[in-house]
Write a protein that holds these residues in place. Sequence first.
Motif, mmCIF file in Angstrom:
data_model
loop_
_atom_site.group_PDB
_atom_site.id
_atom_site.type_symbol
_atom_site.label_atom_id
_atom_site.label_comp_id
_atom_site.label_asym_id
_atom_site.label_seq_id
_atom_site.Cartn_x
_atom_site.Cartn_y
_atom_site.Cartn_z
ATOM 1 N N SER A 13 46.445 42.890 -6.252
ATOM 2 C CA SER A 13 46.385 42.699 -7.700
ATOM 3 C C SER A 13 47.764 42.374 -8.269
ATOM 4 O O SER A 13 47.874 41.821 -9.349
ATOM 5 C CB SER A 13 45.808 43.941 -8.389
ATOM 6 N N THR A 94 52.769 45.953 -27.347
ATOM 7 C CA THR A 94 53.048 45.512 -25.986
ATOM 8 C C THR A 94 54.448 44.919 -25.895
ATOM 9 O O THR A 94 55.201 45.207 -24.954
ATOM 10 C CB THR A 94 51.999 44.485 -25.518
ATOM 11 N N ASP A 147 51.588 42.424 -17.704
ATOM 12 C CA ASP A 147 51.365 43.698 -17.013
ATOM 13 C C ASP A 147 51.098 44.826 -17.997
ATOM 14 O O ASP A 147 50.196 45.640 -17.810
ATOM 15 C CB ASP A 147 52.581 44.064 -16.160
ATOM 16 N N TRP A 149 50.113 44.583 -21.129
ATOM 17 C CA TRP A 149 49.010 44.239 -22.018
ATOM 18 C C TRP A 149 47.724 44.968 -21.644
ATOM 19 O O TRP A 149 46.986 45.434 -22.517
ATOM 20 C CB TRP A 149 48.811 42.734 -21.996
ATOM 21 N N GLU A 150 47.451 45.077 -20.379
ATOM 22 C CA GLU A 150 46.196 45.692 -19.941
ATOM 23 C C GLU A 150 46.070 47.119 -20.452
ATOM 24 O O GLU A 150 45.018 47.525 -20.922
ATOM 25 C CB GLU A 150 46.082 45.638 -18.411
ATOM 26 N N ASN A 151 47.138 47.883 -20.388
ATOM 27 C CA ASN A 151 47.126 49.260 -20.860
ATOM 28 C C ASN A 151 46.979 49.330 -22.375
ATOM 29 O O ASN A 151 46.226 50.152 -22.902
ATOM 30 C CB ASN A 151 48.408 49.966 -20.399
ATOM 31 N N LYS A 153 45.640 47.138 -24.425
ATOM 32 C CA LYS A 153 44.291 46.739 -24.851
ATOM 33 C C LYS A 153 43.340 47.931 -24.821
ATOM 34 O O LYS A 153 42.524 48.101 -25.726
ATOM 35 C CB LYS A 153 43.720 45.657 -23.926
ATOM 36 N N GLU A 154 43.455 48.736 -23.783
ATOM 37 C CA GLU A 154 42.611 49.931 -23.666
ATOM 38 C C GLU A 154 42.891 50.887 -24.821
ATOM 39 O O GLU A 154 41.973 51.415 -25.440
ATOM 40 C CB GLU A 154 42.850 50.638 -22.323
ATOM 41 N N ALA A 159 39.748 46.098 -25.127
ATOM 42 C CA ALA A 159 39.690 45.604 -23.747
ATOM 43 C C ALA A 159 38.363 44.930 -23.438
ATOM 44 O O ALA A 159 38.313 43.974 -22.677
ATOM 45 C CB ALA A 159 39.946 46.738 -22.768
ATOM 46 N N SER A 162 37.056 40.544 -23.912
ATOM 47 C CA SER A 162 37.877 39.732 -23.015
ATOM 48 C C SER A 162 38.006 38.271 -23.454
ATOM 49 O O SER A 162 38.971 37.612 -23.114
ATOM 50 C CB SER A 162 37.337 39.801 -21.589
ATOM 51 N N ASP A 167 42.766 38.999 -19.790
ATOM 52 C CA ASP A 167 43.747 39.371 -18.787
ATOM 53 C C ASP A 167 44.530 38.092 -18.516
ATOM 54 O O ASP A 167 43.949 37.043 -18.247
ATOM 55 C CB ASP A 167 43.038 39.846 -17.516
ATOM 56 N N HIS A 169 46.847 37.596 -16.115
ATOM 57 C CA HIS A 169 47.291 37.417 -14.732
ATOM 58 C C HIS A 169 46.540 36.276 -14.045
ATOM 59 O O HIS A 169 45.320 36.196 -14.124
ATOM 60 C CB HIS A 169 47.101 38.701 -13.930
#
Length: 181
Positions: A13, A94, A147, A149-151, A153-154, A159, A162, A167, A169
């Motif tokens: 990942s 972020t 990297d 951003w994912e946290n 968004k939650e 999140a 989408s 995401d 990446h």
Amino acid sequence: MTDRTEQLLLDDSLDIDQKATANRVRNYLTFNFEHLLNYAGLDSNDLSVIDDSHISSPKMDASGVSAHGGVNHTIDNYNRIMIAEKGCYAIYETIMKCRNGARKPYRTILTEAYLHNVEDYKIQAMLSYSSSQYDILKRRALCEFADRWENTKEKYGIAELSKDFPDFHVPKNKKRISTGN
């Protein structure tokens, strides 16, 4: 063996195409972020105060029905605005979580470029980096944003949206090596 499998999954990942990931983030922050700000009625300077106290409740007419086909769209519009606001605040947070040291001025680069709309050559001069050094640092800053951003968004509860908050990446294309057997 489970630990090894989990480690391999984590390593896969993290195997991202940095240029493609940075381009995806750059395009999103340049175009989509601006659209979210406009839709939410915000300016990037408004984002430094992350506070829900400025948000008002939707205004509904007394009958609960609008003149548009007998359907009240006020709540739907309000929800869209709220989602846009959450997205703006998530983007801001972020950026603020990105590292900002002398050798990794990622937050400064992202803040100046996407919150203050400063041109790259001016940021480069401000940081006293050559063009090629600045390009590398900006690409790394954009990847760090992806990297983190994912946290975020939650945290903001966006999140699951989408389509609007993807995401960023981009995995590397893995080339298979033929063993000849």
